[in-house]
Structure formats: C-alpha cells, structure tokens
Design a protein around this motif. Structure first.
Motif, short mmCIF file in Angstrom:
data_model
loop_
_atom_site.label_atom_id
_atom_site.label_comp_id
_atom_site.label_asym_id
_atom_site.label_seq_id
_atom_site.Cartn_x
_atom_site.Cartn_y
_atom_site.Cartn_z
N GLN A 20 45.34 43.43 13.29
CA GLN A 20 45.07 44.67 13.07
C GLN A 20 43.65 45.02 13.75
O GLN A 20 43.41 46.23 14.31
N GLU A 21 42.74 44.11 13.50
CA GLU A 21 41.51 44.30 14.25
C GLU A 21 41.66 44.82 15.67
O GLU A 21 41.02 45.63 16.27
N ALA A 22 42.39 43.91 16.50
CA ALA A 22 42.61 44.20 18.04
C ALA A 22 43.58 45.31 18.10
O ALA A 22 43.33 45.98 19.07
N ALA A 23 44.45 45.44 17.25
CA ALA A 23 45.32 46.77 17.44
C ALA A 23 44.59 48.00 17.37
O ALA A 23 44.87 48.98 18.15
N ASP A 24 43.57 48.12 16.46
CA ASP A 24 42.68 49.30 16.31
C ASP A 24 41.65 49.43 17.31
O ASP A 24 41.30 50.79 17.32
N LYS A 25 41.49 48.48 18.23
CA LYS A 25 40.54 48.88 19.36
C LYS A 25 41.04 49.87 20.35
O LYS A 25 42.32 49.94 20.88
N LYS A 26 40.04 50.95 20.65
CA LYS A 26 40.77 51.88 21.87
C LYS A 26 40.31 51.44 23.10
O LYS A 26 40.56 51.92 23.90
N PHE A 27 39.32 50.29 23.08
CA PHE A 27 38.76 50.07 24.52
C PHE A 27 38.70 48.30 24.40
O PHE A 27 38.15 47.64 23.44
N GLN A 28 39.25 47.74 25.50
CA GLN A 28 38.95 46.39 25.78
C GLN A 28 38.59 46.31 27.13
O GLN A 28 38.79 46.89 27.97
N ALA A 29 37.74 45.13 27.04
CA ALA A 29 37.27 44.56 28.48
C ALA A 29 36.98 43.29 28.77
O ALA A 29 36.68 42.46 27.58
N GLY A 30 37.16 42.56 29.76
CA GLY A 30 36.86 41.37 29.92
C GLY A 30 37.14 40.68 31.40
O GLY A 30 37.43 41.41 32.29
N LEU A 31 37.05 39.36 31.60
CA LEU A 31 37.33 38.85 32.69
C LEU A 31 38.51 38.41 33.11
O LEU A 31 39.71 38.35 32.30
N VAL A 32 39.22 38.59 34.45
CA VAL A 32 40.34 38.09 34.81
C VAL A 32 40.49 37.15 36.06
O VAL A 32 39.45 37.13 36.73
N PHE A 33 41.46 36.32 35.91
CA PHE A 33 41.63 35.41 37.03
C PHE A 33 43.16 35.41 37.41
O PHE A 33 43.91 35.56 36.54
N GLY A 34 43.48 35.41 38.82
CA GLY A 34 44.85 35.55 39.21
C GLY A 34 44.92 34.57 40.44
O GLY A 34 44.16 34.56 40.95
N THR A 35 46.34 34.42 40.61
CA THR A 35 46.88 33.63 41.96
C THR A 35 48.05 34.17 42.18
O THR A 35 48.89 34.74 41.34
N GLY A 36 48.81 34.09 43.09
CA GLY A 36 49.76 34.61 43.72
C GLY A 36 50.31 34.18 45.07
O GLY A 36 49.66 33.32 45.62
N MET A 37 51.49 34.96 45.61
CA MET A 37 51.95 34.72 46.95
C MET A 37 52.29 35.90 47.52
O MET A 37 52.46 37.21 47.19
N ASN A 38 51.86 35.93 48.83
CA ASN A 38 51.96 37.21 49.79
C ASN A 38 53.29 36.76 50.72
O ASN A 38 53.59 35.94 51.21
N PHE A 39 54.04 37.80 50.65
CA PHE A 39 55.39 37.80 51.70
C PHE A 39 55.32 38.88 52.70
O PHE A 39 55.41 40.17 52.15
N MET A 40 54.94 38.50 54.01
CA MET A 40 54.89 39.62 54.82
C MET A 40 56.02 40.29 55.25
O MET A 40 57.31 39.45 55.59
N LYS A 41 56.10 41.55 55.64
CA LYS A 41 57.32 42.17 56.15
C LYS A 41 56.81 42.90 57.43
O LYS A 41 56.15 43.90 57.53
N MET A 42 57.29 42.14 58.64
CA MET A 42 56.89 42.77 59.89
C MET A 42 57.60 43.95 60.27
O MET A 42 58.72 43.91 60.14
N SER A 43 56.75 44.66 61.20
CA SER A 43 57.33 45.95 61.66
C SER A 43 57.35 45.79 63.06
O SER A 43 57.49 47.02 63.65
N THR A 44 57.19 44.74 63.87
CA THR A 44 57.23 44.63 65.15
C THR A 44 58.24 43.27 65.38
O THR A 44 58.28 42.45 64.55
N ASN A 45 59.03 43.45 66.47
CA ASN A 45 60.03 42.13 66.76
C ASN A 45 59.25 41.38 67.62
O ASN A 45 59.81 40.07 67.79
N LYS A 46 58.03 41.35 67.84
CA LYS A 46 57.50 40.44 68.76
C LYS A 46 56.72 39.17 67.90
O LYS A 46 56.12 38.28 68.28
#
Length: 273
Positions: A20-46
């Motif tokens: 309930q304490e967390a649910a009642d909060k109107k504002f939350q802030a903190g640190l974030v860490f992320g990782t991921g993958m990139n998939f390129m979509k080329m628009s040149t045939n070369k």
C-alpha cells in the motif's frame, strides 16, 4: 497451528502495508541498467547487416502516477550501442586521412583509398523515454505493468572500427592487391543523424521488497521510426563517403550514402524509491 496462523496473518498484514505504501506514491525515481540487441534494417542494396549489434544502457527513470493504474515514465538514459554491417556484393571503398573518413566534397589527392570488408559502429546516445504505463494492483509484494511510447535519442559521439584493405596512392584496386589493415576509432563527419526516435512497448513486474522501495524488471521491443543515417542521395550533395565500383576498370565509381533504421530488443532492471 495457532502460532502458524498468527505468523501467516502477520506476514499477510505486513505485505499489504508495504504494498500500500508503494501503491500510494504518486512519484517514483531511481537508477536503471539495461542491455539489449540491435537489428539493423538496411535501406541500400549495397550494404547488409553483419549479425546482431548490442546495446548497454545506464541512467535514471521517473514514474508519475495519475492514479493507481495509469502513469507516465520518463528520465535520462545513456545508450552505448553497436551496429555492424558489410558490403553486400561488389567492392565498397572510401578514402581516409589519419582518423577521418573523407567526404567526396573534401577529397584530396593525398587521401588513402580503403576497401571495406566489415564495419562496427559504436555510437553513444543520450535518450529520453516518454512512455505511458498501465499497472495492476499489488498482488502480495508484486504488481505487473505494460508500457508503450517513444524513446528520443541525441547523438553524443560515434566511433568506427573497420576491417579491410588499404591501397597505395594511385593504385588501381582492380589491378593491384591492397594491404590488410584495421581502421580503428575512425570518425565520419555528418554521417549519423543527430537525433533519432524509436517507438515501442514493454512489459514487466515490480517487486516492492522494502517500504516504498521497489525492484523493477522489464522486457521491451522497439522499432525505428527515424533513419539512422543522413540521406545524401538527393541532388548534387557531395557529403557522401562510400564509393561503389561500377565497372571492372576501377576508374568509374559512384558515391553513395548508407541508409538504415534499426529495431531493438531491450531488457531493463531498475530500483525505484
């Protein structure tokens, strides 16, 4: 049995209080860490994508709640991204001077010709997410959410590492063999667009493990809306950097620009207070 029931009641009560304490909060802030993958979509045939790129994110996020179920997420994140691509068939070249890849308009007779085999591009972006968030009520210590919206990124820097062959000044690459060379930490002026935007959606869970402090994990998919590279194909623009061999004499070449968007699969963990 009585003690067991009392213990379960205390745990249930404390869970409800923390949630309930967390649910009642109107504002939350903190640190974030992320990782991921990139998939390129080329628009040149070369040029074609050369495998999957990577993404590492650090930063700070903020949640603003309109009510228990709906809010908005924003913040500032730094993205360390990697794109990889290579020529699709015929030879692709560029000229360079020290650590700079030379545009057609800046070409000098002393610039060195380079035949590209593979390229790894490592831009750093400063990103601002703007996403709506929809959440369930807490079930014990946990609640679940979905997000959709945009991530807008401003280019901070861009470094390039190429593998390929260097040619002596005046050499015809059709008639002579180049010398194997890795061009590391190269710069290419006016290649990547200064600002890009991706749209996407994500889902995950929030664990309220202590008071109003929560650990959040999410998985999201993002798709490119704006292109990564400037379109230099229109008119007589001479900011192009790549040369594509047109005939077997090596004397007639055609300058062109890269073109691509990219999709991303991203996993993020954050701690919010």
């Amino acid at each position: 049995m009585k003690r067991l029931l009392q213990s379960l009641s205390i745990i249930a009560l404390s869970t409800s209080i923390f949630a309930q304490e967390a649910a009642d909060k109107k504002f939350q802030a903190g640190l974030v860490f992320g990782t991921g993958m990139n998939f390129m979509k080329m628009s040149t045939n070369k040029l074609v994508a050369d495998g999957i790129g990577s993404d590492v994110t650090i930063g700070a996020n903020m949640n603003f709640s309109f009510n228990d179920a709906i809010g908005i997420t924003t913040g500032i994140e730094i993205d360390f991204e990697t794109f990889k691509y290579r020529p699709s068939g015929n030879a692709v070249y560029y000229h360079f001077r020290d650590k700079d890849i030379v545009r057609q308009v800046d070409l000098e007779a002393s610039d060195v010709l380079y035949e590209l085999q593979t390229r790894k591009q490592k831009p750093i972006y400063i990103s601002i997410p703007t996403m709506f968030i929809f959440r369930t009520k807490f079930i014990g210590y946990f609640r679940y959410f979905g997000k959709f919206g945009l991530r807008t990124s401003i280019l901070g820097s861009n470094k390039i590492t190429d593998t390929g062959f260097e040619y002596a000044i005046g050499d015809n690459p059709v008639l002579t063999s180049g010398t194997s060379r890795n061009n590391e930490n190269m710069s290419a002026a006016s290649e990547l667009i200064f600002i890009k935007t991706v749209g996407g959606f994500a889902g995950g869970a929030e664990w309220n493990f202590s008071g109003t402090t929560s650990l959040v994990a999410e998985m999201g998919f993002y798709f490119g809306i704006t292109p990564l590279y400037w379109d230099r194909t229109a008119g007589n623009n001479q900011d192009k950097q790549f040369l594509h061999q047109k005939d077997d004499t090596g004397t007639e070449n055609d300058y062109f620009s890269n073109g691509a968007t990219h999709n991303q699969l991203r996993f993020k963990v954050s701690i919010l207070f």
